[in-house]
Design a protein around this motif. Structure first.
Motif, PDB file in Angstrom:
ATOM      1  N   LYS A 128      -3.070  -4.028   9.161  1.00 57.00           N
ATOM      2  CA  LYS A 128      -2.948  -3.674   7.477  1.00 57.00           C
ATOM      3  C   LYS A 128      -1.541  -3.367   7.007  1.00 57.00           C
ATOM      4  N   TRP A 129      -0.815  -2.583   7.695  1.00 54.91           N
ATOM      5  CA  TRP A 129       0.502  -2.233   7.442  1.00 54.91           C
ATOM      6  C   TRP A 129       1.242  -3.468   7.416  1.00 54.91           C
ATOM      7  N   THR A 132       0.518  -5.803   4.490  1.00 54.80           N
ATOM      8  CA  THR A 132       0.626  -5.294   2.863  1.00 54.80           C
ATOM      9  C   THR A 132       2.202  -5.763   2.736  1.00 54.80           C
ATOM     10  N   LYS A 133       2.255  -6.087   1.412  1.00 60.00           N
ATOM     11  CA  LYS A 133       3.595  -6.493   1.024  1.00 60.00           C
ATOM     12  C   LYS A 133       3.852  -5.548  -0.009  1.00 60.00           C
ATOM     13  N   GLU A 134       3.724  -4.396  -0.360  1.00 63.57           N
ATOM     14  CA  GLU A 134       4.226  -3.450  -1.078  1.00 63.57           C
ATOM     15  C   GLU A 134       5.634  -3.068  -0.737  1.00 63.57           C
ATOM     16  N   LYS A 135       6.604  -2.615  -1.625  1.00 70.04           N
ATOM     17  CA  LYS A 135       7.849  -2.343  -1.368  1.00 70.04           C
ATOM     18  C   LYS A 135       7.839  -0.700  -1.254  1.00 70.04           C
ATOM     19  N   ASP A 136       7.202  -0.217  -2.321  1.00 68.65           N
ATOM     20  CA  ASP A 136       7.396   1.490  -2.218  1.00 68.65           C
ATOM     21  C   ASP A 136       6.422   1.735  -0.840  1.00 68.65           C
ATOM     22  N   LEU A 137       7.143   2.620  -0.154  1.00 68.44           N
ATOM     23  CA  LEU A 137       6.604   3.106   1.140  1.00 68.44           C
ATOM     24  C   LEU A 137       5.034   3.975   0.851  1.00 68.44           C
ATOM     25  N   ASN A 142      -0.694   4.459   0.760  1.00 64.00           N
ATOM     26  CA  ASN A 142      -1.815   4.909   0.161  1.00 64.00           C
ATOM     27  C   ASN A 142      -2.839   3.375   0.269  1.00 64.00           C
ATOM     28  N   LEU A 143      -2.389   2.284   0.025  1.00 60.93           N
ATOM     29  CA  LEU A 143      -3.066   1.109   0.338  1.00 60.93           C
ATOM     30  C   LEU A 143      -3.774   0.968   1.540  1.00 60.93           C
ATOM     31  N   GLN A 146      -6.387   3.649   1.928  1.00 58.34           N
ATOM     32  CA  GLN A 146      -7.571   3.179   1.251  1.00 58.34           C
ATOM     33  C   GLN A 146      -8.451   1.928   1.756  1.00 58.34           C
ATOM     34  N   TYR A 147      -7.861   1.221   2.510  1.00 54.74           N
ATOM     35  CA  TYR A 147      -8.443   0.061   3.254  1.00 54.74           C
ATOM     36  C   TYR A 147      -9.119   0.500   4.511  1.00 54.74           C
ATOM     37  N   LEU A 148      -8.468   1.663   5.267  1.00 60.01           N
ATOM     38  CA  LEU A 148      -9.249   2.297   6.273  1.00 60.01           C
ATOM     39  C   LEU A 148     -10.126   3.174   5.931  1.00 60.01           C
TER      40      LEU A 148
END
Length: 168
Positions: A128-129, A132-137, A142-143, A146-148
């Protein structure tokens, strides 16, 4: 989209079972895979059998060995963990939904090896890490959490897994 249903309105009429054929159909239903009493009652309701007749059939299934709640809980926990990678919380929630007793839920969860459980959590966290394409660590973290949590893993184990793949 097919128009078959529009041309054949009888398709939507569910055929109700007679009590005679219900026992044989239930035996097949239960022999195919482990079932619990809740699933059998639901199936009977769908086929037009309710109340005392349904309870008698469920009781017969227990007597004949087609139903066993502990065996179901063990099989369910093993399968959902290994195939769908669910955590203990999600498995517990689903078993409660199926009206399995707390003792039997604990028996089912005992099928999950703690080392294999944490390895699976680590693998799921890493996947998942990476996805996940989010730039802000902070947001990315948190994403993943949430998934886990949605998969049913425990918060403290999730934190431990995140720290092991991404030291702070």
């Amino acid at each position: 989209m097919s128009t078959w249903g529009k041309n054949n309105p009888d398709q939507y009429l569910k055929k109700n079972w007679t009590l005679k054929e219900a026992k044989g159909k239930l035996e097949t239903f239960c022999a195919y895979q482990e079932r619990c009493a809740w699933e059998v009652r639901r199936k009977l309701f769908d086929k037009g059998i309710q109340g005392l007749h349904a309870e008698n059939l469920v009781e017969e299934m227990f007597k004949d060995g087609f139903l066993n709640e502990e065996r179901f809980a063990r099989s369910f926990a093993r399968g959902k963990f290994r195939l769908k990678k669910w955590g203990r919380n999600r498995i517990t929630r689903e078993l409660k939904l199926r009206e399995i007793s707390p003792g039997q839920i604990q028996e089912g969860l005992s099928e999950i090896d703690p080392d294999e459980y944490f390895d699976t959590l680590l693998t799921q966290t890493e996947k998942k890490w990476e996805k996940t394409k989010e730039k802000d660590l902070y947001k990315k973290r948190n994403l993943v959490i949430q998934y886990l949590v949605g998969k049913g893993f425990e918060q403290d184990l999730i934190q431990e897994a995140l720290e092991s793949i991404q030291p702070q």
